[in-house]
Scaffold this active site. Sequence first.
Site, PDB file in Angstrom:
ATOM      1  N   GLY A 265       0.762  -1.239   0.000  1.00 18.34           N
ATOM      2  CA  GLY A 265       0.000   0.000   0.000  1.00 18.34           C
ATOM      3  C   GLY A 265       0.791   1.286   0.000  1.00 18.34           C
ATOM      4  O   GLY A 265       0.204   2.373  -0.093  1.00 18.34           O
ATOM      5  N   ARG A 343      -7.676   4.533 -14.736  1.00 13.34           N
ATOM      6  CA  ARG A 343      -7.557   5.134 -13.410  1.00 13.34           C
ATOM      7  C   ARG A 343      -8.198   6.531 -13.309  1.00 13.34           C
ATOM      8  O   ARG A 343      -8.877   6.811 -12.317  1.00 13.34           O
ATOM      9  CB  ARG A 343      -6.092   5.196 -12.965  1.00 13.34           C
ATOM     10  CG  ARG A 343      -5.460   3.822 -12.774  1.00 13.34           C
ATOM     11  CD  ARG A 343      -4.078   3.916 -12.122  1.00 13.34           C
ATOM     12  NE  ARG A 343      -4.205   4.330 -10.727  1.00 13.34           N
ATOM     13  CZ  ARG A 343      -3.931   5.536 -10.287  1.00 13.34           C
ATOM     14  NH1 ARG A 343      -3.499   6.488 -11.113  1.00 13.34           N
ATOM     15  NH2 ARG A 343      -4.076   5.828  -9.017  1.00 13.34           N
ATOM     16  N   CYS A 375     -16.609   6.371 -26.643  1.00 18.53           N
ATOM     17  CA  CYS A 375     -17.911   7.042 -26.612  1.00 18.53           C
ATOM     18  C   CYS A 375     -18.457   7.115 -25.184  1.00 18.53           C
ATOM     19  O   CYS A 375     -19.500   6.537 -24.854  1.00 18.53           O
ATOM     20  CB  CYS A 375     -18.886   6.301 -27.528  1.00 18.53           C
ATOM     21  SG  CYS A 375     -20.385   7.219 -27.864  1.00 18.53           S
ATOM     22  N   GLU A 376     -17.747   7.816 -24.325  1.00 20.97           N
ATOM     23  CA  GLU A 376     -18.123   8.053 -22.928  1.00 20.97           C
ATOM     24  C   GLU A 376     -17.583   9.421 -22.523  1.00 20.97           C
ATOM     25  O   GLU A 376     -16.415   9.730 -22.793  1.00 20.97           O
ATOM     26  CB  GLU A 376     -17.517   7.005 -21.985  1.00 20.97           C
ATOM     27  CG  GLU A 376     -17.943   5.578 -22.229  1.00 20.97           C
ATOM     28  CD  GLU A 376     -19.264   5.237 -21.568  1.00 20.97           C
ATOM     29  OE1 GLU A 376     -19.800   6.085 -20.823  1.00 20.97           O
ATOM     30  OE2 GLU A 376     -19.760   4.124 -21.813  1.00 20.97           O
ATOM     31  N   TYR A 404      -1.368  -0.788 -12.276  1.00 21.10           N
ATOM     32  CA  TYR A 404      -2.816  -0.703 -12.507  1.00 21.10           C
ATOM     33  C   TYR A 404      -3.124   0.042 -13.802  1.00 21.10           C
ATOM     34  O   TYR A 404      -4.063   0.819 -13.881  1.00 21.10           O
ATOM     35  CB  TYR A 404      -3.520  -0.075 -11.302  1.00 21.10           C
ATOM     36  CG  TYR A 404      -3.174  -0.801 -10.028  1.00 21.10           C
ATOM     37  CD1 TYR A 404      -3.671  -2.078  -9.792  1.00 21.10           C
ATOM     38  CD2 TYR A 404      -2.326  -0.233  -9.074  1.00 21.10           C
ATOM     39  CE1 TYR A 404      -3.329  -2.775  -8.644  1.00 21.10           C
ATOM     40  CE2 TYR A 404      -1.983  -0.932  -7.921  1.00 21.10           C
ATOM     41  CZ  TYR A 404      -2.486  -2.196  -7.713  1.00 21.10           C
ATOM     42  OH  TYR A 404      -2.144  -2.888  -6.593  1.00 21.10           O
TER      43      TYR A 404
END
Length: 452
Positions: A265, A343, A375-376, A404
Amino acid sequence: MAAPLPIAPDSADPTFDELLAARPALSWHAHDGLLVEDVPLARIAAEFGTPTWVYSAGTLRRRYRALKAALEGAGLNAGIHYATKANDNQAVLRVLRAEGAGADIVSAGELRATMAAGIPAGATVFSGVGKTPEEIRFALGHGIYQLNAESVEEIDMISAIAAEMGVLAPVSLRVNPDVDARTHAKITTGKAENKFGIAFDDAMPLYARMAALPGIRPIGIATHIGSQITDGMSAYRAAYARLAEMIQALRSRGLPVERVDCGGGLGIPYRDEVAPTPEALAGAIKATLGGLGIPVMLEPGRWLVGPAGVLLASVVLQKQGSLHGSGGRRFLVLDAAMNDLIRPAMYEAWHGILPVSPLARAARLSPADIVGPVCESGDTFAKGRLMPSMAPGDLVAFLDAGAYGAVMSSTYNARPLAAEVLVDGARAALVRVRQTHEDLLAHQRLPEWLAG
């Protein structure tokens, strides 16, 4: 030396030069523009196309060695198990394995990937809340180093499978310490309402029960409180202090505790955050767990690979939002999209974005929204970012994209997965072939009543 890139004095973002100064793998060349190690990104784009993920082997080695040195400097007997979910490319895994890393995995697929890269199951920790019976059998059959159990139901499952196989499963109990890591809500894992781990108050009786079950060898306690932790060491210290208290109580009852898994983390500075150092984490572990006299384990992912990667993309076009007056927004439309790097859409994440051309160092900057072609409306990487005027084919690099990034990519809008390249000094090699449109259709099948 080239002149610094101009930037508006009231901008809250780091300048291009400030972004470069904090990332030793990157540099500017007066002729070649932006380089990763000794390889111009323009050369990579010309040879392999865009969008392309580019990883720095030197950065992987440097960061692994820095973490290892910090743990040794604190006098800790510590093992480093790389969190494969951050980046499972075979070349990345092999570089880290050569440095001595074990693995932390959350699926049988990741176990297959790490073993293919030369990391044995005997150096691998299997975490995750939803291990299937088939995955548990596979892991035990290959001599997994440790299973981190996260529920009473999973413990019963492991016991039954191990007893049936005639083996002793090495099981560590993942404890949820109910500590707020003060990170993004979607990547915190150590609070009571999160799905991960055993509630702290339930852990001791469950550990004792586990010790009495057939097929299980209890080996320790594990925790993981979240990802991208940048708010100092207080959350780590609180979580580890609770673990130390529990381990001492378990030992007082005659229960074996061979090691403690501290999770991962540790955050990185994507923008201008002041991220904790490996030395600070090692100090927190030593202060809370160092007196127990048992080995500790870490499961870093993002900290090792995040700064090692960039996403290289090309400008499709520069779009002016209004043809009348000066009030319209400027859009830089790229060939990379949210299906490549999700992300920003998923976590509101900030990534540094640098133009690759050497001419950008003298260019005038103005605000631009940097977007992809999906298309967003969520296919937006940055709003109002200060960038030079750019033409079709110009290149940009998304920084700190090694973690990620590729692993979370999809083929949304029938967009093939991007290529991946490893840079090592002056060498660059393709380490994942770009998916083709034919690949997207290859595994689809029509029922016989539609085939005609």
